[in-house]
Design a protein around this motif. Sequence first.
Motif, PDB file in Angstrom:
ATOM      1  N   LEU A 362     -22.704 -20.666  -0.288  1.00  0.00           N
ATOM      2  CA  LEU A 362     -22.969 -20.443   1.139  1.00  0.00           C
ATOM      3  C   LEU A 362     -21.795 -19.739   1.809  1.00  0.00           C
ATOM      4  O   LEU A 362     -21.975 -18.840   2.645  1.00  0.00           O
ATOM      5  CB  LEU A 362     -23.236 -21.767   1.840  1.00  0.00           C
ATOM      6  CG  LEU A 362     -24.653 -22.336   1.785  1.00  0.00           C
ATOM      7  CD1 LEU A 362     -24.743 -23.596   2.628  1.00  0.00           C
ATOM      8  CD2 LEU A 362     -25.679 -21.320   2.259  1.00  0.00           C
ATOM      9  N   GLN A 363     -20.594 -20.139   1.453  1.00  0.00           N
ATOM     10  CA  GLN A 363     -19.406 -19.497   2.011  1.00  0.00           C
ATOM     11  C   GLN A 363     -19.353 -18.020   1.634  1.00  0.00           C
ATOM     12  O   GLN A 363     -18.999 -17.162   2.457  1.00  0.00           O
ATOM     13  CB  GLN A 363     -18.142 -20.206   1.503  1.00  0.00           C
ATOM     14  CG  GLN A 363     -16.840 -19.639   2.034  1.00  0.00           C
ATOM     15  CD  GLN A 363     -16.686 -19.868   3.523  1.00  0.00           C
ATOM     16  OE1 GLN A 363     -17.001 -20.934   4.027  1.00  0.00           O
ATOM     17  NE2 GLN A 363     -16.209 -18.850   4.231  1.00  0.00           N
ATOM     18  N   ALA A 364     -19.759 -17.712   0.411  1.00  0.00           N
ATOM     19  CA  ALA A 364     -19.699 -16.329  -0.081  1.00  0.00           C
ATOM     20  C   ALA A 364     -20.735 -15.429   0.577  1.00  0.00           C
ATOM     21  O   ALA A 364     -20.512 -14.228   0.731  1.00  0.00           O
ATOM     22  CB  ALA A 364     -19.878 -16.317  -1.600  1.00  0.00           C
ATOM     23  N   VAL A 365     -21.883 -15.998   0.972  1.00  0.00           N
ATOM     24  CA  VAL A 365     -22.963 -15.181   1.543  1.00  0.00           C
ATOM     25  C   VAL A 365     -22.990 -15.247   3.069  1.00  0.00           C
ATOM     26  O   VAL A 365     -23.840 -14.614   3.701  1.00  0.00           O
ATOM     27  CB  VAL A 365     -24.341 -15.621   0.988  1.00  0.00           C
ATOM     28  CG1 VAL A 365     -24.368 -15.517  -0.529  1.00  0.00           C
ATOM     29  CG2 VAL A 365     -24.693 -17.053   1.422  1.00  0.00           C
ATOM     30  N   ALA A 366     -22.075 -16.000   3.671  1.00  0.00           N
ATOM     31  CA  ALA A 366     -22.141 -16.287   5.103  1.00  0.00           C
ATOM     32  C   ALA A 366     -22.178 -15.039   5.974  1.00  0.00           C
ATOM     33  O   ALA A 366     -22.833 -15.017   7.023  1.00  0.00           O
ATOM     34  CB  ALA A 366     -20.964 -17.174   5.514  1.00  0.00           C
ATOM     35  N   ALA A 367     -21.506 -13.988   5.574  1.00  0.00           N
ATOM     36  CA  ALA A 367     -21.392 -12.799   6.431  1.00  0.00           C
ATOM     37  C   ALA A 367     -22.684 -12.009   6.535  1.00  0.00           C
ATOM     38  O   ALA A 367     -22.898 -11.313   7.538  1.00  0.00           O
ATOM     39  CB  ALA A 367     -20.273 -11.896   5.911  1.00  0.00           C
ATOM     40  N   THR A 368     -23.558 -12.115   5.542  1.00  0.00           N
ATOM     41  CA  THR A 368     -24.753 -11.262   5.516  1.00  0.00           C
ATOM     42  C   THR A 368     -26.065 -12.030   5.559  1.00  0.00           C
ATOM     43  O   THR A 368     -27.122 -11.441   5.820  1.00  0.00           O
ATOM     44  CB  THR A 368     -24.759 -10.396   4.243  1.00  0.00           C
ATOM     45  OG1 THR A 368     -24.680 -11.252   3.090  1.00  0.00           O
ATOM     46  CG2 THR A 368     -23.594  -9.420   4.243  1.00  0.00           C
ATOM     47  N   LEU A 369     -26.054 -13.340   5.302  1.00  0.00           N
ATOM     48  CA  LEU A 369     -27.296 -14.088   5.101  1.00  0.00           C
ATOM     49  C   LEU A 369     -28.119 -14.199   6.385  1.00  0.00           C
ATOM     50  O   LEU A 369     -27.633 -14.623   7.431  1.00  0.00           O
ATOM     51  CB  LEU A 369     -26.982 -15.491   4.578  1.00  0.00           C
ATOM     52  CG  LEU A 369     -28.176 -16.258   3.990  1.00  0.00           C
ATOM     53  CD1 LEU A 369     -28.715 -15.543   2.757  1.00  0.00           C
ATOM     54  CD2 LEU A 369     -27.777 -17.682   3.644  1.00  0.00           C
ATOM     55  N   CYS A 394     -22.804 -19.335   8.679  1.00  0.00           N
ATOM     56  CA  CYS A 394     -23.767 -18.241   8.481  1.00  0.00           C
ATOM     57  C   CYS A 394     -24.236 -17.791   9.859  1.00  0.00           C
ATOM     58  O   CYS A 394     -25.334 -18.140  10.330  1.00  0.00           O
ATOM     59  CB  CYS A 394     -24.936 -18.700   7.622  1.00  0.00           C
ATOM     60  SG  CYS A 394     -24.456 -19.260   5.964  1.00  0.00           S
ATOM     61  N   ALA A 395     -23.419 -17.012  10.528  1.00  0.00           N
ATOM     62  CA  ALA A 395     -23.620 -16.695  11.945  1.00  0.00           C
ATOM     63  C   ALA A 395     -24.849 -15.847  12.210  1.00  0.00           C
ATOM     64  O   ALA A 395     -25.393 -15.865  13.323  1.00  0.00           O
ATOM     65  CB  ALA A 395     -22.379 -15.985  12.482  1.00  0.00           C
ATOM     66  N   SER A 396     -25.307 -15.094  11.220  1.00  0.00           N
ATOM     67  CA  SER A 396     -26.452 -14.208  11.423  1.00  0.00           C
ATOM     68  C   SER A 396     -27.764 -14.830  10.969  1.00  0.00           C
ATOM     69  O   SER A 396     -28.812 -14.170  11.019  1.00  0.00           O
ATOM     70  CB  SER A 396     -26.227 -12.891  10.669  1.00  0.00           C
ATOM     71  OG  SER A 396     -25.066 -12.236  11.119  1.00  0.00           O
ATOM     72  N   LEU A 397     -27.732 -16.077  10.513  1.00  0.00           N
ATOM     73  CA  LEU A 397     -28.922 -16.722   9.969  1.00  0.00           C
ATOM     74  C   LEU A 397     -30.032 -16.795  11.016  1.00  0.00           C
ATOM     75  O   LEU A 397     -29.820 -17.235  12.145  1.00  0.00           O
ATOM     76  CB  LEU A 397     -28.580 -18.131   9.481  1.00  0.00           C
ATOM     77  CG  LEU A 397     -29.629 -18.818   8.596  1.00  0.00           C
ATOM     78  CD1 LEU A 397     -29.746 -18.099   7.262  1.00  0.00           C
ATOM     79  CD2 LEU A 397     -29.279 -20.285   8.373  1.00  0.00           C
ATOM     80  N   ARG A 398     -31.239 -16.344  10.606  1.00  0.00           N
ATOM     81  CA  ARG A 398     -32.398 -16.359  11.504  1.00  0.00           C
ATOM     82  C   ARG A 398     -33.421 -17.412  11.094  1.00  0.00           C
ATOM     83  O   ARG A 398     -34.144 -17.932  11.945  1.00  0.00           O
ATOM     84  CB  ARG A 398     -33.087 -14.989  11.506  1.00  0.00           C
ATOM     85  CG  ARG A 398     -32.215 -13.826  11.889  1.00  0.00           C
ATOM     86  CD  ARG A 398     -32.972 -12.524  11.660  1.00  0.00           C
ATOM     87  NE  ARG A 398     -32.126 -11.352  11.830  1.00  0.00           N
ATOM     88  CZ  ARG A 398     -32.490 -10.128  11.459  1.00  0.00           C
ATOM     89  NH1 ARG A 398     -33.690  -9.933  10.914  1.00  0.00           N
ATOM     90  NH2 ARG A 398     -31.675  -9.110  11.622  1.00  0.00           N
TER      91      ARG A 398
END
Length: 495
Positions: A362-369, A394-398
Motif C-alpha cells: 500500500l505504501q508503494a502504490v499510495a501515490a497513484t492508486l 492513498c490520497a487519490s483513492l476514489r
Amino acid sequence: MHTLVFLSTRQVLQCEPAACQALPLLPRELFPLLFKVAFMDKKTDVLRELVYSWPFPLLSFQQLLQECAHCSRALLQERLSTESMQAVILGLTARLHNPEVEAGTQPSCRKQALRVLDMTGLLDDGVEQDRGTMNVWDCAAAVARICIAQQHGGGVEPGLAPVPVPVEVRVDLRVNRASYTFLRKALQSSADSPLRICCRDLRAEDLPIHNTMALLEVLDAGCLRRIDLRFNNLGLRGLSVIIPHVAHFHHLASLRLHYVHGDSRQASVDGLDNFRYFLAQMGRFICLRELSIGSSLLSGRLDQLLSTLKRPLESLELGFCALLPEDLHFLAQSSHAAHLKKLDLSGNDLSGDQLTPFQDLLQAVAATLLHLELTECHLADAQLLATLPTLTRCASLRYLCLYGNPLSTAGLKELLQDSAVQAELRTVVHPFPVDCYEGLPWPPPVSILLKASINEEKFARVEAELHQLLLASGRAHVLWTTDIHGRLAADYFSL
C-alpha cells in the motif's frame, strides 16, 4: 437543466417529417446535438435520416451520448432504446444501399464519407434486458446480421458504383457457446463487406479451446484492446495452447483470464513446462497495461509472471490467487507498484503473515492508486486499524471495497473518520458489520458472512449512524454501501 439550444433542438424535432426535410439546411455543427435529442426522444425517422446523411467521418456513441454542455443526461450509463438503436442500424443500411451518399453526390450529403461508426461502451450490467432496450449482445447481433446479409447479396445492386470507403463498425463482443457460430460467421463475412466489424473488447465465456482459437483468428489486431476469457476451466495445459494465439495481438492493452484453474506449483514436468511456456508468451506483449488473472494459483510465482512483462502495469487483479508474503513483497518492490491505478487482491488472506507485506505494498502504490478491492481478505478490526495509517496515505483513492471482511460497527466508524483526509474518495463498499449477525462464530468463515441472516433492525441503525457521521464531516457526496453487485466499480479504461 437544459440549455436554450437543447430546448430549441427538441422543439424542432417534434414534427419529424418537417425535421427530416430541413436537415440539409441545418448547420452541420448542430448534427451532434440533433443526434442526442433524437436518440433520447426516440425520434426514429429523424435518427435514421441523420445517420443516412451524417456529415462527419466519425459517428461515436461515446462522444454523442455522453453528458454535454447542453444536457447533463449520460445515455451510455442507461439501457439504450431498442427503437433508437434500430433506427441507427436502418440509417446505416440505407447508406450502404445508396453509394451516392458516400460519394458525395446527394444534395443532403456534406461531401464527407462516414468511415467509422463507434458503438462501443454500451451498458452491460448483467441484468436481463426487456424488449424495449438493447445490451452489448443485441447491438453486436444487429450489426452482424447486416454483415451476413451484405455477403449474401443484400448489398449494393449490380450496375451501381461501389461504395468507395467501407464503413468500420466498432463494437464490443460478448461471445458464448450459443452465439459463437453466428458471430464468427459475421466476422468472416465483414472482411469482404462494405461494412466491417471491428471488435474493441472481446469477452468469451465458457468456449472450448478450438472455438476460442478460431474466434481469435478472425479478429482485427489493429482494433482489439482487450481480451477477456472467463469460465473456461482451461488449466495450464489449455492455457499454454491458447496463449500464443492471444499473444499474436502484441499491442493488446488489457488481458483478463478468469477461472483458468491453473496451479503453477504443480511438480510435474508437464506442469512446469506449461508454466514456463505461458511466461514466455506473456513476454510478447509490448503495450499491456492491465492484467487480471483471478482464481489461478500463483503462490510464490508472482515474480516470475510480472518480470516477463515489457512495461509496468497500471491495473492488476489477482483475486483468489493464494498469494504468499513473498509475492506481496515482490510486487511492492517491483516497477509496477509506482504505476498502479487499480489493484484487486480479493480472496487472498491478508490477516496473518501477509499483513505487513500488504501494508508495504500500500505504501508503494499510495501515490497513484485510485481503485482498491479487498473483498474477502479476512481483515478484522485489528488488521484494519493497523493498516489505516498506510491506507489513508492513498490520497487519490476514489473507490475502496472491503466487502466480506469480518469488521464491526466500531471498525467501520474508525475507517469513516480516518478516511476524511482522502478528499477524492467517492465510494466505499463495506461489509455487513459482524455485530449485526445473530450467533456468529468467531472467527467467522467467509461462507457464513456471505450467507448468514442479518438483523435488519440493527443494520438499519448502523446505516443511519454512518450516514450521520458522513453529514457531520461534510462528506454527503461519499457513498457508503453494501451493494457489491452494483455498477460502482470502475473499469480500468474509465479511470
